[in-house]
Write a protein that holds these residues in place. Structure first.
Motif, short mmCIF file in Angstrom:
data_model
loop_
_atom_site.label_atom_id
_atom_site.label_comp_id
_atom_site.label_asym_id
_atom_site.label_seq_id
_atom_site.Cartn_x
_atom_site.Cartn_y
_atom_site.Cartn_z
N ASN A 12 0.82 -1.21 0.00
CA ASN A 12 0.00 0.00 0.00
C ASN A 12 0.86 1.26 0.00
O ASN A 12 0.33 2.38 0.02
CB ASN A 12 -0.92 0.03 1.22
CG ASN A 12 -2.00 -1.04 1.13
OD1 ASN A 12 -2.31 -1.51 0.05
ND2 ASN A 12 -2.56 -1.42 2.27
N ASN A 14 2.75 4.46 -0.91
CA ASN A 14 2.59 5.46 -1.97
C ASN A 14 1.30 5.29 -2.77
O ASN A 14 1.27 5.52 -3.98
CB ASN A 14 3.77 5.43 -2.94
CG ASN A 14 5.07 5.75 -2.25
OD1 ASN A 14 5.09 6.55 -1.32
ND2 ASN A 14 6.15 5.12 -2.68
N SER A 15 0.25 4.86 -2.13
CA SER A 15 -1.02 4.71 -2.83
C SER A 15 -2.15 5.09 -1.87
O SER A 15 -1.93 5.33 -0.69
CB SER A 15 -1.21 3.28 -3.33
OG SER A 15 -1.31 2.37 -2.25
N TYR A 16 -3.36 5.13 -2.39
CA TYR A 16 -4.51 5.48 -1.56
C TYR A 16 -5.71 4.70 -2.06
O TYR A 16 -5.76 4.25 -3.21
CB TYR A 16 -4.78 6.98 -1.58
CG TYR A 16 -4.70 7.60 -2.95
CD1 TYR A 16 -5.81 7.63 -3.79
CD2 TYR A 16 -3.51 8.15 -3.42
CE1 TYR A 16 -5.75 8.18 -5.04
CE2 TYR A 16 -3.44 8.70 -4.68
CZ TYR A 16 -4.56 8.72 -5.49
OH TYR A 16 -4.49 9.27 -6.74
N ASP A 17 -6.73 4.58 -1.20
CA ASP A 17 -7.86 3.71 -1.54
C ASP A 17 -8.89 4.43 -2.41
O ASP A 17 -8.71 5.57 -2.82
CB ASP A 17 -8.49 3.15 -0.27
CG ASP A 17 -8.92 4.22 0.71
OD1 ASP A 17 -8.96 5.42 0.31
OD2 ASP A 17 -9.22 3.88 1.86
N THR A 68 1.24 -2.52 -6.48
CA THR A 68 0.18 -1.80 -5.76
C THR A 68 -1.16 -2.47 -6.07
O THR A 68 -1.41 -2.86 -7.21
CB THR A 68 0.11 -0.33 -6.22
OG1 THR A 68 1.37 0.28 -5.99
CG2 THR A 68 -0.96 0.45 -5.48
N ARG A 72 -6.39 0.50 -5.32
CA ARG A 72 -5.82 1.71 -4.75
C ARG A 72 -5.21 2.57 -5.87
O ARG A 72 -4.63 2.07 -6.82
CB ARG A 72 -4.74 1.37 -3.71
CG ARG A 72 -5.30 0.61 -2.51
CD ARG A 72 -4.20 0.31 -1.50
NE ARG A 72 -3.66 1.51 -0.89
CZ ARG A 72 -4.19 2.12 0.17
NH1 ARG A 72 -5.29 1.63 0.74
NH2 ARG A 72 -3.65 3.20 0.68
N TRP A 75 0.35 7.07 -7.94
CA TRP A 75 0.77 8.40 -8.40
C TRP A 75 1.51 8.28 -9.73
O TRP A 75 2.72 8.36 -9.80
CB TRP A 75 1.67 9.04 -7.35
CG TRP A 75 1.02 9.21 -6.03
CD1 TRP A 75 1.01 8.33 -5.00
CD2 TRP A 75 0.23 10.32 -5.61
NE1 TRP A 75 0.28 8.82 -3.95
CE2 TRP A 75 -0.22 10.05 -4.30
CE3 TRP A 75 -0.15 11.53 -6.20
CZ2 TRP A 75 -1.00 10.94 -3.57
CZ3 TRP A 75 -0.93 12.41 -5.49
CH2 TRP A 75 -1.35 12.11 -4.19
N ARG A 92 -7.09 8.34 -9.65
CA ARG A 92 -8.14 7.63 -8.92
C ARG A 92 -8.99 6.72 -9.81
O ARG A 92 -9.88 6.05 -9.32
CB ARG A 92 -9.04 8.62 -8.17
CG ARG A 92 -8.32 9.33 -7.04
CD ARG A 92 -9.30 10.13 -6.19
NE ARG A 92 -8.62 10.77 -5.08
CZ ARG A 92 -8.35 10.19 -3.90
NH1 ARG A 92 -8.70 8.94 -3.71
NH2 ARG A 92 -7.73 10.85 -2.94
#
Length: 482
Positions: A12, A14-17, A68, A72, A75, A92
């Protein structure tokens, strides 16, 4: 056999949900110094060594490695340099595939592995081929540079749709000449042209023409060497028209403002280039420091230099009076012409364009009327005066014709504008509509949705919708002619 995507390095970091997959974006990387294959890149992301710059899957000639979770965001889209899909395909809603291209790798094997991985992801997330894009499409960065250098993007798109013989050499794409301030500043791009001659004509002072690789083909240095009004002082009307006419033709190619009308305004308002204001300030149109709708884009005035002058005005019923006003001082006549056209094209009255319908208008009588009705001049005879000058001196000879060049190039070989009506089929829900034919025009905030649409005008690869909603790009993969 499909390429197995190794998942040992999923993290996870350097990533986001909350990723909702709509697009797949293909990149390549060759600047990581910890190894020579995709496994090292995936591990680097797992360990947090990419400092926020990332992708979901890394592919090379040996295999594929996921770094990744697809659920998620990563970037990988980056900063916008003028990409046609920037803001539509984003971090996203887009899965990133990095093709690793270190020295000594097998390009063809890596290419085919990337195709295989892409097809797996398309099936998994129900993404069609129109939503598989280059990083270039998203932000105008030259990426994936290796695939682009091989001119292989068309082949990649065919391959992910199951085309046979994808290992054969692809046909070279159409070459386009791009007019920008610098190659890196894609947001400054004025247009892309199939013919170098038209690109040169459309190239304003301070801009250059670049080929598809970013090489400068032509540079317009007239910003510091532009024509001075003092050069017009002793010219006859015929000599003056011959000297300045090409400047107005070139301006029309850049701005869409009819050359004959702008030149007639110049002749009328500057007294054939000999007025005190024009001679002392290169101000060819009586452009004041402050004007109605004073927030238009593309001004060529430096915003500082002015000169006070006495000027005559008229009331609506024709009564004359005089005022003293500050007028703009320009470095050259080209700057004055450019600023005048930028004003006519972009000045607003509230939220509406002050001279709505002028840009692209090819009827000089109609164009002159639009200018007068927009409040440009107080003279009640302004339209008839312009039309008389145009007709008497045959200024329409300098208008951009169907060939796209005007009189300064009598051997035009292409058209910049086509008025033939035709239909296109759009297969994407999120094809955005712009206010004009190019990426330098703002979005309207509306989308076409899927379906068939009628195009009533084509210009440089863009089509004007019959509905009046605006312009759409005709060269993207989700648009085909019916």
């Amino acid at each position: 056999m499909s390429v197995k995507i190794n998942t040992d390095f999923i993290s996870n970091q350097n990533s986001y949900d909350n990723q909702v997959v709509k697009y797949i974006c293909v990149h390549n990387t060759d600047n990581y110094n910890h190894g020579a294959n995709a496994k090292c890149h995936a591990k680097a992301q797992h360990d947090g060594n990419f400092s926020g710059y990332s992708a979901h899957v890394y592919v090379d000639d040996t295999g594929a490695y996921q770094a990744t979770p697809y659920s998620r965001g990563a970037w990988h889209i980056g900063v916008n340099y003028g990409g046609r899909l920037f803001g539509i395909a984003n971090n996203r809603n887009t899965i990133g595939i990095e093709v690793c291209v270190q020295a000594g790798y097998n390009y063809e094997k890596a290419f085919l592995n990337a195709v295989d991985v892409c097809k797996q992801l398309m099936k998994k997330y129900n993404v069609d081929a129109d939503h598989v894009i280059q990083h270039y499409d998203a932000c105008a960065k030259n990426c994936p540079s290796a695939i682009r250098a091989h001119k292989d993007w068309a082949r990649f798109k065919k391959a992910i749709q199951g085309a046979e013989n994808v290992a054969t050499t692809p046909a070279a794409p159409q070459k386009l000449y791009r007019v920008r301030k610098t190659w890196a500043n894609a947001a400054s791009q004025i247009g892309a042209y199939a013919y170098l001659k038209n690109a040169k004509l459309a190239c304003p002072a301070g801009y250059s023409v670049f080929d598809e690789s970013g090489k400068v083909i032509y540079k317009n240095d007239l910003q510091t060497e532009g024509m001075q009004a003092t050069e017009l002082k002793n010219l006859t009307p015929a000599e003056l028209i011959k000297k300045v006419g090409p400047l107005f033709t070139k301006d029309q190619l850049q701005t869409g403002i009819l050359a004959s009308v702008s030149m007639a305004q110049f002749i009328l308002e500057s007294g054939w280039g000999k007025s005190k204001l024009t001679q002392n300030a290169n101000n060819a149109f009586g452009m004041k420091k402050n004007l109605s709708g004073n927030t238009w884009p593309g001004s060529k005035w430096d915003g500082v230099k002015t000169i006070p002058m006495k000027t005559g005005e008229q009331t609506k019923d024709g009564k004359s009076y005089s005022i003293v006003a500050d007028f703009r001082v320009y470095d050259c006549l080209q700057c004055s012409i450019g600023d005048h056209s930028a004003y006519l094209a972009g000045a607003k009255n509230g939220n509406k364009l002050r001279y709505e319908g002028l840009k692209g208008c090819k009827d000089y009588k109609k164009a002159a009327t639009i200018i007068k009705n927009g409040g440009y001049a107080t003279d009640v005879n302004y339209v008839s005066q312009l039309c008389r000058i145009i007709e008497q001196y045959k200024l329409t000879d300098y208008d951009v014709k169907a060939g796209g060049t005007g009189t300064d190039s009598k051997t035009a070989t292409t058209t910049t504008t086509k008025k033939k009506t035709f239909q296109v089929k759009v297969t994407a829900n999120d094809l955005r509509i712009r206010r004009g034919p190019g990426t330098n025009y703002a979005f309207t905030g509306r989308y076409t949705g899927k379906g068939k649409f009628t195009i009533v005008e084509e210009r440089n690869g863009w089509g004007r919708l019959k509905s009046g909603a605006g312009w759409i790009c005709l060269t993207v993969n989700c648009v085909t002619r019916v």
